[in-house]
Scaffold this active site. Sequence first.
Site, PDB file in Angstrom:
ATOM      1  CB  ILE A  40     -26.949 -25.531  50.808  1.00 34.98           C
ATOM      2  CG1 ILE A  40     -27.025 -26.567  51.932  1.00 34.98           C
ATOM      3  CG2 ILE A  40     -25.574 -25.456  50.213  1.00 34.98           C
ATOM      4  CD1 ILE A  40     -26.671 -27.985  51.489  1.00 34.98           C
ATOM      5  CB  SER A  41     -27.672 -22.958  55.971  1.00 36.24           C
ATOM      6  OG  SER A  41     -28.762 -22.131  55.666  1.00 36.24           O
ATOM      7  CD  GLN A  42     -20.964 -21.353  58.866  1.00 35.88           C
ATOM      8  OE1 GLN A  42     -21.514 -20.256  58.727  1.00 35.88           O
ATOM      9  NE2 GLN A  42     -19.940 -21.527  59.677  1.00 35.88           N
ATOM     10  N   PRO A  43     -23.075 -25.667  57.632  1.00 30.00           N
ATOM     11  CG  PRO A  43     -22.007 -27.606  56.875  1.00 30.00           C
ATOM     12  CD  PRO A  43     -22.056 -26.121  56.666  1.00 30.00           C
TER      13      PRO A  43
ATOM     14  NE  ARG B 154     -23.641 -28.086  53.749  1.00 28.40           N
ATOM     15  CZ  ARG B 154     -22.788 -27.174  53.274  1.00 28.40           C
ATOM     16  NH1 ARG B 154     -21.547 -27.529  52.958  1.00 28.40           N
ATOM     17  NH2 ARG B 154     -23.165 -25.922  53.114  1.00 28.40           N
TER      18      ARG B 154
END
Length: 214
Positions: A63-66, A37
Site C-alpha cells: 500500500i503506497s506511502q500516503p 487508511r
Amino acid sequence: MAMGTYRKSVATMVQQDIAGRGIRDQRVLEAVASVDRKQFVPKALEDAAYDDRALPIAGGQTISQPYIVALMAEHLRLKGTDTVLDIGTGSGYAAAVLSQLAGRVISVECIAELAQSAKARLEHLGYDTIQVCQGDGALGCKKYAPYDAIHVAAAAPSVPDALYQQLKVGGRMILPIGPPGHVQMLKLIIRQEENCWQEEDILPVRFVPLVAAM
C-alpha cells in the site's frame, strides 16, 4: 480504540506528513483526510496505518506511502466529473482517495486475490463510484476509455502504449518509470494533441513492478 482517536491520527498524518511536506491542494488534503487508511492495511499492521510509509499487503505488493498518493493526486488536477483509470488497485487505498476527487474510478489489479478483496472492501466501505477489474495493468481498460486521468501505482521500464492511447487529449497521467528493485522516476504525462505527449519528471520514487495478470 475509539473511532475519534483514529480520525485524529488521520488528521495528524495529513497535517504533518502531507500538508507539512508541501501538498497545498485543499481538495486533495480533504480527500486523504476522509479515507481511513487503517481500513486498507493488514490487521497486524494497523498500528502503522498512519505512518507515512509504504506497507506490505498480500501478494508481495504494498500500500503506497500516503504522501506519494497525495502528490500523485495533486498532479492529476482532478475534477468531480472526471473518469480516472487507476492501475494497481492493491488494497484499494489510492482508488478510495481518487474517488473523493473524481466522478468515477476504474481500478485494475492483476492479482486475483487482491482484486477480489479490494472489491469487497470498497463495497463494504461504501465507495460506490469505484469499479475494480482484474487484468493486466499494462493493457489499461479499453472498455471505458478514453480517460481524463490515469494513475499508475507500479513501475514499468517504459510507458505502456495502451496507456498512452487510452488517455484523453488534454488528460494527465502519472506513473513511475524505471527498472524493478531500483529507484524509478515519477513522471507526469500530458496528452497535448492526438499524437503529442508532454513529459515532466517529478521526483525519484521506488514502486513495486508492474506485472502481468495472475
